[in-house]
Structures are given as C-alpha cells and as structure tokens.
Scaffold this active site. Structure first.
Site, PDB file in Angstrom:
ATOM      1  N   ILE A 267      49.747  53.026 119.874  1.00  0.00           N
ATOM      2  CA  ILE A 267      48.575  52.931 120.611  1.00  0.00           C
ATOM      3  C   ILE A 267      47.552  52.231 119.795  1.00  0.00           C
ATOM      4  CG2 ILE A 267      47.157  54.309 122.339  1.00  0.00           C
ATOM      5  CD1 ILE A 267      49.249  56.264 123.026  1.00  0.00           C
ATOM      6  N   CYS A 268      46.354  51.569 120.075  1.00  0.00           N
ATOM      7  CA  CYS A 268      45.387  51.179 119.275  1.00  0.00           C
ATOM      8  C   CYS A 268      44.644  52.396 118.764  1.00  0.00           C
ATOM      9  CB  CYS A 268      44.623  50.150 120.049  1.00  0.00           C
ATOM     10  SG  CYS A 268      45.605  48.670 120.354  1.00  0.00           S
ATOM     11  N   THR A 269      44.158  53.176 119.733  1.00  0.00           N
ATOM     12  CA  THR A 269      43.139  54.314 119.229  1.00  0.00           C
ATOM     13  C   THR A 269      44.307  55.514 119.225  1.00  0.00           C
ATOM     14  OG1 THR A 269      43.279  54.851 121.483  1.00  0.00           O
ATOM     15  CG2 THR A 269      41.359  53.475 120.574  1.00  0.00           C
ATOM     16  N   ALA A 270      45.589  55.463 118.490  1.00  0.00           N
ATOM     17  CA  ALA A 270      46.308  56.686 118.254  1.00  0.00           C
ATOM     18  C   ALA A 270      45.644  57.494 117.022  1.00  0.00           C
ATOM     19  CB  ALA A 270      47.642  56.233 117.726  1.00  0.00           C
ATOM     20  N   LEU A 386      37.435  51.502 114.725  1.00  0.00           N
ATOM     21  CA  LEU A 386      37.864  51.621 116.343  1.00  0.00           C
ATOM     22  C   LEU A 386      37.200  52.709 116.891  1.00  0.00           C
ATOM     23  CD1 LEU A 386      39.066  49.839 118.196  1.00  0.00           C
ATOM     24  CD2 LEU A 386      41.326  50.611 117.732  1.00  0.00           C
TER      25      LEU A 386
END
Length: 459
Positions: A267-270, A386
């Site tokens: 996930i990009c925002t893991a 991010l």
C-alpha cells in the site's frame, strides 16, 4: 521491426499458485503514437461537450463498472494476489470515485475577478488536452478510477497504460468504461516501462498523471519539463509511525500491524518504519509479534510476483546482516506462489534499507526511542514525504507532529482513514501535485483569464 508487429509479451502468473493467468502483447512505439493520435482527435468534440453531459456519461460508465464488479475483482485477485474482499472493495471504491467526479465535474467553477466598473473579468477552467495516465498494480481499479474520472469529466481525453503487473485488470476496466464514452475519449494501451516511456515522449500531451515508483516519476518529470507538459506524481513513500508513551501497547501493536501487513504491505501509505517510546517498547514488541503470527496464518496473501518478493527479502536480509533481529517471519517460505510472512524486526540499525527505502512488503522494522521528540526527529529525517502516523494521548504532541512532519498527510491515532474529499500533496521523493479529491480537477485543467471591456466610445 515493422510498426504494430511487436512480438514482446507480458506473461502473468497467479502469485498465490504460480499458475499462468494469461499473456498480452506489449504495444510498440507506433501503437503508442496511434493511441495519442486517437485521443487527440477526440479532444475537440469532448472538450466542447457540456460538463453536465460529460458527467452523465461518466455516471453511466460507473454503473457499467458496478454491473461487472465481481468479474473485475476476480481478475484483480488472480493477477495481484489481493484478497477477494480487498479486490471487491477496490472496485466499490472505484465506482464511488467515478460517481463523485461525475457530480463534482459539472460544478467545477471559475471566478469573477474585481476589475474596473466598466469591465468584466473572469477566470475559467479549461481542459488541458490529452492526459497520459500511468497507474499502479497495488490498487489498480480504484487508483485508475480517480485519475480517469477527473480527467474525463474535465473535458480531457485519456490514454491509459496500466501497470504491466495487472494488465488484464486494466484492460478489462478500460473496455467497460470506454464502451460508455465517445470513441477516443479513453484509449487503452497495454505495455511495460518502455511503452510508458514511448507514450510520455509523444508530442501533443497536455498532462501526465503517474502513480508508481519514485524513479519512474522522476524520469517522467524530466520528460514533462522537456516537452512543457504538466506532470502529476504520487510516488514512493517511506511512511513512519511514531508511538508515544502513554498509549496502550496492545492497541498500538494492532495499529502497527494493520499499517504494515494489510495487502501484504503493498500500500502506498503503508507503515514502513516504527519509532516506539522506550516506556512501552517491550510489551509493544510482544504484542506486535503476536499480531504478525496472526496475519501470517490468516491472510495467505502473497506478494505480487517473485521480483517483488526477492526485493523485500533482500532488504530484510540486509537488515539482519547489519544486526537487526527477526522476531517474527524474515525468511522465504516453501511452497508455490510468492508468499512472504509478516515480519517484525527489532534492534534495527540506522542506515539499512528497511529504514531508508520503501520496502513494499509485510515488514515492520522497529526502532526504540527515548522520547517523543526523538521519534519525531527520526520520522522527519527522510527524503520521502507521502504520509505519517502518530499514536499519542497528548494533543500537544499531536499538534507538534502535524506542524513539523514534512509529509502530505499526517494521521493521528489511526493508521488509515480520512474524511471524504480529503486531498493532499506529496512532498520530496514522493511526488508533487494533488492526486485525488476535488483538487484533482484543478490539476486536470488550466485557467484562462478573460477581460471583457466596452467597445471604444461606448457609454
């Protein structure tokens, strides 16, 4: 090689079983040029279509996707290993996103400017032209829906190349949506990185919208600068989790596990790195190891392919060789597919890749800190920007984190979540520009200011 006769193909294996999913041809440079030509030819008529009608066509496309949700979700699971529930949720999110932009697009408005009493000045949004959308594999339906929906309803036409790791899913989604739109408004291209580079280098693009790796995003930014093309980038992240004293360590471990292990960490925002206060470090680590064991037994979700698993394993191996301790997981399991266990690393030394780079796997590297400020300082010392999460009972600490962390999104006491319509700008190596929310309509348009004066001598 003659145009249109490329013999290169993309071969997809089911990451859960290793069995073949299918093979698709890679578009060559001539096909890339033809895709942009088709979208460019469709642009004048689509830009002139009333926004309300564009919204209705996008709504019809959303409804068509909803009608085939099960088919799309099943293909996503076969290609990427995403769980059936997550894949279904991704399609649902995509439908809702398309419906959101179908409503927001016609409401996207300009401004009346304050000029002379005898003149009228207005600033009005105008579509940019052909948008090249390059979308990722880790949430291929929902992410694509945001970029495609915002561009299409704004009056742009779109050339869409999905990731080479989910080409069948991307082709299916594009076919469903394009059937509800005029010819050339949405043009699909199958290909890999070379195809994306060929598309980005085509003349006549108005914008490039990319969600993917930092390296690719930087290359696209250079191409955009060379061609005077607007570039929107949501790229890699190395999102920190800072855990303060005073929080329940078992609850904090549940949050850390969710952030690190959901979708196998893809996930990009893991959560990519964890800084925990020494006062609760021991019970937190014990609870996190228990969480990791539960995730490994229960999820059964593989990484997307062998290349990704090899990259994750290499980062873990490097950390262990440098002195980190694998309290859970940490090795490639036997059996078919590309599984990797939920992994907890303790005593992680500074400078190893699991702390400095995006791992994109189910790995939770833990660093113990003496106080909240040390955790905040280490969290902020990174090239990516991010998102970040802080777990704290102290609202002064929460406010300080929001003010000082150089990221697009700061989450307090929840690793995931947010209100509808939220939109943030990534920073540093994580990209630039709004990639979602109402502000994405601004990215997909440019502003024209018009001054209306009175004819000479008029009274």
């Amino acid at each position: 090689m003659p145009a249109g006769l490329s013999t290169r193909t993309i071969e997809i294996l089911d990451p859960a079983t290793g069995e073949p999913v299918g093979s698709l041809p890679v578009a060559d440079e001539a096909e890339a040029a033809e895709a942009v030509r088709r979208a460019a030819a469709a642009f004048p008529a689509w830009a002139a279509t009333p926004p309300g009608e564009r919204g209705l066509r996008l709504r019809a496309a959303a409804q068509a996707l909803a009608a085939r949700a099960d088919e799309v979700a099943a293909m996503n699971t076969r290609e990427t290993g995403k769980s059936a529930a997550d894949a279904a949720g991704g399609v649902e999110a995509a439908v809702n996103t398309l419906l959101q932009y179908a409503e927001l697009g016609p409401l996207h408005r300009g401004k009346r400017l304050r000029g002379g009493w005898d003149a009228v000045d207005v600033a009005t949004p105008q579509p940019r032209g052909v948008v090249l959308a390059l979308t990722p594999w880790n949430d291929p339906v929902a992410v694509a829906a945001g970029l495609l929906g915002a561009a299409i309803v704004s009056g742009d036409t779109v050339v869409h190349k999905p990731s080479e790791r989910s080409p069948h899913t991307g082709a299916l989604v594009d076919a469903i949506l394009a059937a509800e739109l005029p010819e050339g408004v949405l043009v699909h291209v199958t290909g890999d990185g070379t195809t994306g580079a060929a598309l980005a280098d085509q003349p006549g693009l108005g914008a490039i919208a990319h969600v993917g790796s930092t390296a690719t995003g930087r290359a696209l930014a250079l191409v955009g600068a060379a061609h005077d093309v607007h570039v929107i980038r949501e790229n890699g992240g190395n999102d920190p989790l800072v855990i303060d004293a005073g929080v329940d360590p078992v609850w904090a471990a549940g949050q850390a596990a969710l952030g690190s292990f959901a979708n196998a960490g893809q996930i990009c925002t893991a959560v990519e790195r964890i800084y925990v206060h020494r006062a609760i470090a021991e019970p937190f680590l014990s609870a996190l190891v228990a969480e990791a064991d539960t995730w490994t037994r229960g999820s059964g979700q593989p990484l997307v392919d062998a290349r990704m698993r090899d990259a994750v394993a290499a980062q873990v191996d490097q950390a262990v060789a440098a002195g980190a301790k694998a309290l859970a997981g940490g090795s490639v399991p036997d059996g078919p597919g590309t599984h990797y266990p939920a992994t907890v690393l303790a005593d992680v030394p500074a400078g190893v890749q699991v702390l400095t780079e995006e791992t994109f796997g189910p790995v939770a590297p833990v660093v113990v800190v003496d106080d909240f400020d040390e955790g905040l300082r280490l969290a902020a010392a990174d090239v990516y920007g991010l998102a970040a999460t802080v777990l704290t009972p102290d609202m002064a600490h929460a406010h300080r984190a929001a003010a000082l962390l150089p990221v697009g999104t700061v989450k307090v006491n929840a690793v995931f979540g947010g209100a509808p319509g939220g939109s943030a700008q990534p920073r540093g190596a994580s990209g630039s520009g709004y990639g979602y929310g109402p502000e994405l309509l601004d990215e997909m348009t440019t502003t024209t200011v018009v001054h209306f004066g009175l004819p000479g001598g008029s009274r």
